[in-house]
Structures are given as C-alpha cells and as structure tokens.
Scaffold this motif. Sequence first.
Motif, short mmCIF file in Angstrom:
data_model
loop_
_atom_site.label_atom_id
_atom_site.label_comp_id
_atom_site.label_asym_id
_atom_site.label_seq_id
_atom_site.Cartn_x
_atom_site.Cartn_y
_atom_site.Cartn_z
N PHE A 147 -0.57 -1.93 -9.98
CA PHE A 147 -0.99 -1.72 -8.58
C PHE A 147 -2.18 -0.78 -8.65
O PHE A 147 -2.07 0.32 -9.19
CB PHE A 147 0.17 -1.09 -7.81
CG PHE A 147 -0.18 -0.71 -6.40
CD1 PHE A 147 -0.41 -1.69 -5.44
CD2 PHE A 147 -0.27 0.62 -6.02
CE1 PHE A 147 -0.73 -1.34 -4.12
CE2 PHE A 147 -0.58 0.97 -4.71
CZ PHE A 147 -0.81 -0.02 -3.77
N VAL A 148 -3.33 -1.21 -8.15
CA VAL A 148 -4.56 -0.47 -8.44
C VAL A 148 -5.43 -0.25 -7.22
O VAL A 148 -5.53 -1.09 -6.34
CB VAL A 148 -5.36 -1.21 -9.55
CG1 VAL A 148 -5.71 -2.61 -9.16
CG2 VAL A 148 -6.62 -0.44 -9.92
N MET A 149 -6.06 0.93 -7.22
CA MET A 149 -7.20 1.16 -6.33
C MET A 149 -8.41 1.42 -7.21
O MET A 149 -8.44 2.40 -7.99
CB MET A 149 -7.00 2.36 -5.41
CG MET A 149 -8.27 2.60 -4.61
SD MET A 149 -8.39 4.19 -3.90
CE MET A 149 -7.87 3.81 -2.22
N ALA A 167 -0.09 0.35 1.62
CA ALA A 167 0.28 -0.70 0.66
C ALA A 167 1.27 -0.17 -0.37
O ALA A 167 2.23 -0.85 -0.76
CB ALA A 167 -0.98 -1.25 -0.03
N TYR A 168 1.07 1.07 -0.82
CA TYR A 168 2.00 1.69 -1.79
C TYR A 168 3.38 1.84 -1.16
O TYR A 168 4.41 1.55 -1.79
CB TYR A 168 1.43 3.05 -2.18
CG TYR A 168 2.02 3.68 -3.44
CD1 TYR A 168 2.41 2.92 -4.54
CD2 TYR A 168 2.17 5.07 -3.53
CE1 TYR A 168 2.92 3.51 -5.69
CE2 TYR A 168 2.68 5.67 -4.67
CZ TYR A 168 3.06 4.89 -5.74
OH TYR A 168 3.55 5.49 -6.88
N ASP A 169 3.39 2.25 0.10
CA ASP A 169 4.65 2.36 0.86
C ASP A 169 5.35 1.00 0.91
O ASP A 169 6.56 0.89 0.63
CB ASP A 169 4.30 2.87 2.27
CG ASP A 169 5.52 3.22 3.09
OD1 ASP A 169 6.24 4.14 2.70
OD2 ASP A 169 5.74 2.56 4.12
N ASP A 170 4.59 -0.05 1.23
CA ASP A 170 5.16 -1.42 1.27
C ASP A 170 5.71 -1.82 -0.09
O ASP A 170 6.80 -2.41 -0.19
CB ASP A 170 4.09 -2.44 1.69
CG ASP A 170 3.66 -2.31 3.14
OD1 ASP A 170 4.37 -1.62 3.91
OD2 ASP A 170 2.61 -2.88 3.50
N LEU A 171 4.93 -1.55 -1.13
CA LEU A 171 5.34 -1.92 -2.49
C LEU A 171 6.65 -1.23 -2.87
O LEU A 171 7.61 -1.88 -3.32
CB LEU A 171 4.23 -1.52 -3.48
CG LEU A 171 4.59 -1.55 -4.97
CD1 LEU A 171 4.82 -2.98 -5.44
CD2 LEU A 171 3.48 -0.91 -5.81
N ASP A 178 14.78 -4.90 -3.24
CA ASP A 178 14.84 -6.14 -4.03
C ASP A 178 14.15 -7.28 -3.30
O ASP A 178 14.64 -8.42 -3.29
CB ASP A 178 16.30 -6.55 -4.31
CG ASP A 178 16.88 -5.77 -5.47
OD1 ASP A 178 16.11 -5.31 -6.32
OD2 ASP A 178 18.11 -5.62 -5.50
N ARG A 179 13.05 -6.97 -2.65
CA ARG A 179 12.31 -8.00 -1.93
C ARG A 179 10.92 -8.18 -2.53
O ARG A 179 9.97 -8.46 -1.81
CB ARG A 179 12.18 -7.63 -0.46
CG ARG A 179 13.48 -7.84 0.25
CD ARG A 179 13.31 -7.93 1.73
NE ARG A 179 14.57 -8.30 2.30
CZ ARG A 179 15.00 -7.91 3.48
NH1 ARG A 179 14.25 -7.15 4.22
NH2 ARG A 179 16.17 -8.30 3.93
N PHE A 180 10.80 -7.96 -3.82
CA PHE A 180 9.51 -8.13 -4.47
C PHE A 180 9.60 -9.33 -5.40
O PHE A 180 10.59 -9.47 -6.13
CB PHE A 180 9.13 -6.86 -5.24
CG PHE A 180 7.65 -6.70 -5.38
CD1 PHE A 180 6.86 -6.45 -4.27
CD2 PHE A 180 7.05 -6.82 -6.61
CE1 PHE A 180 5.48 -6.33 -4.38
CE2 PHE A 180 5.67 -6.69 -6.73
CZ PHE A 180 4.89 -6.44 -5.61
N LEU A 191 -1.97 -6.08 -8.75
CA LEU A 191 -1.42 -5.92 -7.41
C LEU A 191 -2.38 -5.00 -6.67
O LEU A 191 -2.67 -3.90 -7.15
CB LEU A 191 -0.04 -5.28 -7.45
CG LEU A 191 1.02 -5.92 -8.35
CD1 LEU A 191 2.30 -5.08 -8.32
CD2 LEU A 191 1.31 -7.34 -7.89
N THR A 192 -2.88 -5.43 -5.55
CA THR A 192 -3.81 -4.60 -4.79
C THR A 192 -3.24 -4.34 -3.40
O THR A 192 -2.05 -4.49 -3.17
CB THR A 192 -5.19 -5.29 -4.69
OG1 THR A 192 -5.00 -6.54 -4.06
CG2 THR A 192 -5.82 -5.47 -6.05
#
Length: 205
Positions: A147-149, A167-171, A178-180, A191-192
Amino acid sequence: MAKVLVLFAHPRPDTSEVNQPLFQTAQAVEGVSAIDLYAEYPDFGIDIDREQARLVAHDVIVFQHPLYWYSAPAIMKEWQDLVLEHGFAYGLHGKALQGKIFLNAITTGARPEAYSTEGMNHAELRSLLGPFEKTADLCGMRYLAPFVMFGAGRAREEDRVTVHRNAYDDLLKALVADRFDLDKASKAALLTDVLDDFILKGEAV
Ligand SMILES: Cc1cc2nc3c(=O)[nH]c(=O)nc-3n(C[C@H](O)[C@H](O)[C@H](O)COP(=O)(O)O)c2cc1C
C-alpha cells in the motif's frame, strides 16, 4: 474478525508529514494494535519474546514506514534480524507465522514514474521490495502488494494526505473485517488510494 498488527518505524516522527498522520489513523481503528517501534525501543533493545508473542497474537502484520534506501528504516531490519528466529519463524519447527498475512504500507519520496522499468529506478516498487516478500514467503506468510503513497514530500502541499489517510482507514478496516480480496491483493503490483476493487462487499469471507 482478524487481528491486525501495525508495526510503525520512523526515526524522526516530528518531521513526518505523512507517516505520522497515517499512524494516528491506524491507532484509531478498532481491531488494530498499532506499535511505534522507535518509541518502544529508542536504544534498539528489542524484546524478542514480547515481539514474538505479538506476532502470534495477530493474523495480519503490517510494516508501516517511509521507504529509506529502497528498504525500511534501520529498526525494522534490527527487528527482523532478532524476532524472526529460526525455530520460530522458519526452519523445520518454525511454524509460528504460517498462514498469516503480511504487507508493507509505505511512502516514497520519488514519484510513481520513477518506479517503473523505464523510470529512474528501472524497476517496479513491488520488485524492489523483494526482500520483504521473500522473507514473508520463507515464514509461510501470504504477501500482499504494498500500500503506497508516492511523492510523499509534496503530499501536504498537494492536499493528498487526507485521501491517503482515508484509504489506509478503509484498508485496515477491511482487513479486520475479513473483507479484503486477498487473492487479488497478493497478485497485484500495488495497493493505492483506489481500493474499491479489493474491498469485498456483503458478508465477511
Ligand atoms: C535516509 C532516507 C532515505 C530515503 N530513501 C528513499 C528511497 O530509497 N526512495 C524514495 O523514493 N524516497 C526515499 N526517501 C524519501 C522518503 O521516503 C520520504 O521522505 C518519506 O516517504 C516521507 O514520509 P514522511 O513525511 O512520513 O517522513 C528517503 C529519505 C531519507 C531521509
């Protein structure tokens, strides 16, 4: 529900424009244990038993850090060298990490175009992070795309920090719930901020 461990490394959090706010985001997510390694071990005196117990108690391990010399800040290497012991993390009887999920949540100074075969670094970011992926593989963990910025040095002036925090919060919330989509995320290059393709709707899997 999965238990997510965020191990954060930044030697100068007072100067951090992106990682420090991201770490605050992680600290606020229920189901996430957010650990600041430099704050816990300012003299690098890593408590191996405590760190191994932390690993055993979690399902998902996130290394959150700025990219330093194509890798992580020094304490993360010290942590790996001491904590991922033979007989614990790898080897005939080293099965403690098998089946866990691993990913890097990182920021880079360079822009995305630098991380391509045609760009300045002549390689994609995920391949430059190969030592993390290989370490995860050897320990029987499932490696997800980073996961990158990119271009973090300009994120604040370009007003990109809040979007990335969200986005980090969502991730993190999707990992806890377990929804990824782990299959998709393990095969992806990156992952962005755009995570819609990876977050599963409906029932938890
Ligand atoms: C010691 C050091 C090494 C760095 N190495 C890299 C690098 O290899 N690639 C890169 O894109 N940026 C590199 N940078 C830039 C950092 O990644 C960037 O400053 C950081 O991601 C910004 O996040 P922060 O605001 O949380 O500190 C480096 C910076 C420092 C201080």
